[in-house]
Design a protein around this motif. Structure first.
Motif, PDB file in Angstrom:
ATOM      1  N   GLU A  29       0.830  -1.206   0.000  1.00 35.68           N
ATOM      2  CA  GLU A  29       0.000   0.000   0.000  1.00 35.68           C
ATOM      3  C   GLU A  29       0.869   1.262   0.000  1.00 35.68           C
ATOM      4  N   PHE A  30       1.927   1.249   0.798  1.00 31.86           N
ATOM      5  CA  PHE A  30       2.834   2.389   0.870  1.00 31.86           C
ATOM      6  C   PHE A  30       3.481   2.651  -0.491  1.00 31.86           C
ATOM      7  N   LEU A  31       3.921   1.589  -1.163  1.00 30.96           N
ATOM      8  CA  LEU A  31       4.550   1.741  -2.475  1.00 30.96           C
ATOM      9  C   LEU A  31       3.579   2.340  -3.488  1.00 30.96           C
ATOM     10  N   LEU A  32       2.346   1.865  -3.484  1.00 33.74           N
ATOM     11  CA  LEU A  32       1.353   2.405  -4.417  1.00 33.74           C
ATOM     12  C   LEU A  32       1.139   3.898  -4.207  1.00 33.74           C
ATOM     13  N   GLN A  33       1.109   4.328  -2.961  1.00 32.92           N
ATOM     14  CA  GLN A  33       0.847   5.730  -2.641  1.00 32.92           C
ATOM     15  C   GLN A  33       2.060   6.636  -2.807  1.00 32.92           C
ATOM     16  N   HIS A  34       3.248   6.138  -2.441  1.00 28.97           N
ATOM     17  CA  HIS A  34       4.405   7.021  -2.324  1.00 28.97           C
ATOM     18  C   HIS A  34       5.584   6.699  -3.237  1.00 28.97           C
ATOM     19  N   CYS A  35       5.657   5.474  -3.747  1.00 28.71           N
ATOM     20  CA  CYS A  35       6.820   5.074  -4.557  1.00 28.71           C
ATOM     21  C   CYS A  35       6.390   4.197  -5.731  1.00 28.71           C
ATOM     22  N   PRO A  36       5.543   4.695  -6.615  1.00 28.29           N
ATOM     23  CA  PRO A  36       5.105   3.850  -7.737  1.00 28.29           C
ATOM     24  C   PRO A  36       6.253   3.457  -8.661  1.00 28.29           C
ATOM     25  N   TRP A  37       7.381   4.144  -8.557  1.00 27.09           N
ATOM     26  CA  TRP A  37       8.547   3.837  -9.375  1.00 27.09           C
ATOM     27  C   TRP A  37       9.321   2.620  -8.862  1.00 27.09           C
ATOM     28  N   ALA A  38       9.124   2.253  -7.605  1.00 28.73           N
ATOM     29  CA  ALA A  38       9.894   1.155  -7.009  1.00 28.73           C
ATOM     30  C   ALA A  38       9.411  -0.198  -7.534  1.00 28.73           C
ATOM     31  N   ASP A  39      10.320  -1.156  -7.614  1.00 27.84           N
ATOM     32  CA  ASP A  39       9.987  -2.521  -8.025  1.00 27.84           C
ATOM     33  C   ASP A  39       9.314  -3.217  -6.836  1.00 27.84           C
ATOM     34  N   PRO A  40       7.989  -3.382  -6.879  1.00 26.74           N
ATOM     35  CA  PRO A  40       7.300  -3.935  -5.702  1.00 26.74           C
ATOM     36  C   PRO A  40       7.744  -5.350  -5.366  1.00 26.74           C
ATOM     37  N   ASP A  41       8.067  -6.162  -6.361  1.00 23.99           N
ATOM     38  CA  ASP A  41       8.504  -7.532  -6.072  1.00 23.99           C
ATOM     39  C   ASP A  41       9.797  -7.528  -5.263  1.00 23.99           C
ATOM     40  N   ALA A  42      10.748  -6.701  -5.668  1.00 23.69           N
ATOM     41  CA  ALA A  42      12.026  -6.638  -4.955  1.00 23.69           C
ATOM     42  C   ALA A  42      11.834  -6.114  -3.539  1.00 23.69           C
ATOM     43  N   VAL A  43      11.068  -5.043  -3.405  1.00 25.09           N
ATOM     44  CA  VAL A  43      10.863  -4.445  -2.089  1.00 25.09           C
ATOM     45  C   VAL A  43      10.121  -5.414  -1.169  1.00 25.09           C
ATOM     46  N   LEU A  44       9.086  -6.061  -1.673  1.00 27.07           N
ATOM     47  CA  LEU A  44       8.320  -6.996  -0.838  1.00 27.07           C
ATOM     48  C   LEU A  44       9.149  -8.209  -0.434  1.00 27.07           C
ATOM     49  N   LEU A  45      10.016  -8.683  -1.317  1.00 20.39           N
ATOM     50  CA  LEU A  45      10.905  -9.786  -0.942  1.00 20.39           C
ATOM     51  C   LEU A  45      11.858  -9.370   0.169  1.00 20.39           C
ATOM     52  N   VAL A  46      12.395  -8.162   0.070  1.00 21.20           N
ATOM     53  CA  VAL A  46      13.312  -7.664   1.105  1.00 21.20           C
ATOM     54  C   VAL A  46      12.571  -7.518   2.435  1.00 21.20           C
ATOM     55  N   VAL A  47      11.374  -6.929   2.414  1.00 22.50           N
ATOM     56  CA  VAL A  47      10.593  -6.779   3.646  1.00 22.50           C
ATOM     57  C   VAL A  47      10.300  -8.151   4.249  1.00 22.50           C
ATOM     58  N   SER A  48       9.862  -9.090   3.426  1.00 26.33           N
ATOM     59  CA  SER A  48       9.566 -10.442   3.924  1.00 26.33           C
ATOM     60  C   SER A  48      10.782 -11.068   4.586  1.00 26.33           C
ATOM     61  N   GLU A  49      11.921 -10.946   3.939  1.00 25.72           N
ATOM     62  CA  GLU A  49      13.133 -11.559   4.476  1.00 25.72           C
ATOM     63  C   GLU A  49      13.575 -10.890   5.773  1.00 25.72           C
ATOM     64  N   LEU A  50      13.540  -9.565   5.815  1.00 31.46           N
ATOM     65  CA  LEU A  50      13.976  -8.865   7.023  1.00 31.46           C
ATOM     66  C   LEU A  50      13.038  -9.132   8.200  1.00 31.46           C
ATOM     67  N   VAL A  51      11.733  -9.163   7.942  1.00 34.34           N
ATOM     68  CA  VAL A  51      10.784  -9.471   9.013  1.00 34.34           C
ATOM     69  C   VAL A  51      10.957 -10.922   9.465  1.00 34.34           C
ATOM     70  N   SER A  52      11.103 -11.838   8.512  1.00 36.00           N
ATOM     71  CA  SER A  52      11.296 -13.252   8.869  1.00 36.00           C
ATOM     72  C   SER A  52      12.558 -13.439   9.709  1.00 36.00           C
ATOM     73  N   ASN A  53      13.624 -12.740   9.343  1.00 35.36           N
ATOM     74  CA  ASN A  53      14.856 -12.833  10.131  1.00 35.36           C
ATOM     75  C   ASN A  53      14.658 -12.280  11.535  1.00 35.36           C
ATOM     76  N   ALA A  54      13.932 -11.171  11.650  1.00 29.69           N
ATOM     77  CA  ALA A  54      13.676 -10.612  12.977  1.00 29.69           C
ATOM     78  C   ALA A  54      12.844 -11.574  13.821  1.00 29.69           C
ATOM     79  N   ILE A  55      11.863 -12.213  13.215  1.00 23.60           N
ATOM     80  CA  ILE A  55      11.026 -13.178  13.942  1.00 23.60           C
ATOM     81  C   ILE A  55      11.853 -14.383  14.371  1.00 23.60           C
ATOM     82  N   ARG A  56      12.673 -14.877  13.465  1.00 21.43           N
ATOM     83  CA  ARG A  56      13.441 -16.098  13.734  1.00 21.43           C
ATOM     84  C   ARG A  56      14.593 -15.871  14.699  1.00 21.43           C
ATOM     85  N   HIS A  57      15.276 -14.739  14.592  1.00 18.42           N
ATOM     86  CA  HIS A  57      16.530 -14.552  15.325  1.00 18.42           C
ATOM     87  C   HIS A  57      16.446 -13.559  16.476  1.00 18.42           C
ATOM     88  N   THR A  58      15.241 -13.088  16.808  1.00 18.44           N
ATOM     89  CA  THR A  58      15.080 -12.112  17.875  1.00 18.44           C
ATOM     90  C   THR A  58      14.090 -12.640  18.898  1.00 18.44           C
TER      91      THR A  58
END
Length: 133
Positions: A29-58
């Motif tokens: 939703e944030f990308l649609l509103q504020h960063c339509p130029w960003a590659d949503p697939d790349a950004v969403l993969l990064v968010v998924s990985e960073l959140v998953s790492n925080a859940i797993r290792h914190t």
């Protein structure tokens, strides 16, 4: 005063995969509103990985920050662990090791910053010149 759009999502570590889904949904939703130029697939993969790492290792909390400037997108994950992510040799037999390498390749820059309460992992993308308005 900071005029940049900014979203902060705080989740409890007790909801498992739903945390990651909520972070992806808010990011899309944030990308649609504020960063339509960003590659949503790349950004969403990064968010998924960073959140998953925080859940797993914190053992504690994590917090997602999304910030859009005129020509930048910054995704930051803060968590309660002071330990930085570690690149591991990827395993083709299900042992993982792909995520941190993927984050580093998909984001323009990646930084790990120690914080008094843990750390902040920050991925930044810069608007491509062809996408400038």
């Amino acid at each position: 005063m900071n005029a940049q759009p900014h979203v902060v999502i705080e989740e409890s570590p007790h909801t498992g995969g739903r945390q990651s889904a909520g972070a992806r949904r808010a990011t899309a939703e944030f990308l649609l509103q504020h960063c339509p130029w960003a590659d949503p697939d790349a950004v969403l993969l990064v968010v998924s990985e960073l959140v998953s790492n925080a859940i797993r290792h914190t053992a504690g909390w994590w917090r997602l920050h999304l910030t859009a400037g005129a020509d930048t997108l910054v995704v930051g994950i803060e968590d309660s662990s002071p330990l930085p992510p570690v690149a591991r040799l990827p395993s083709l037999t299900g042992g993982g090791g792909f995520g941190w390498h993927m984050v580093q390749r998909l984001a323009g820059t990646v930084e790990v910053r120690p914080q008094p309460y843990g750390k902040r992992v920050q991925a930044t993308w810069v608007r491509p010149a062809a996408a400038s308005c």
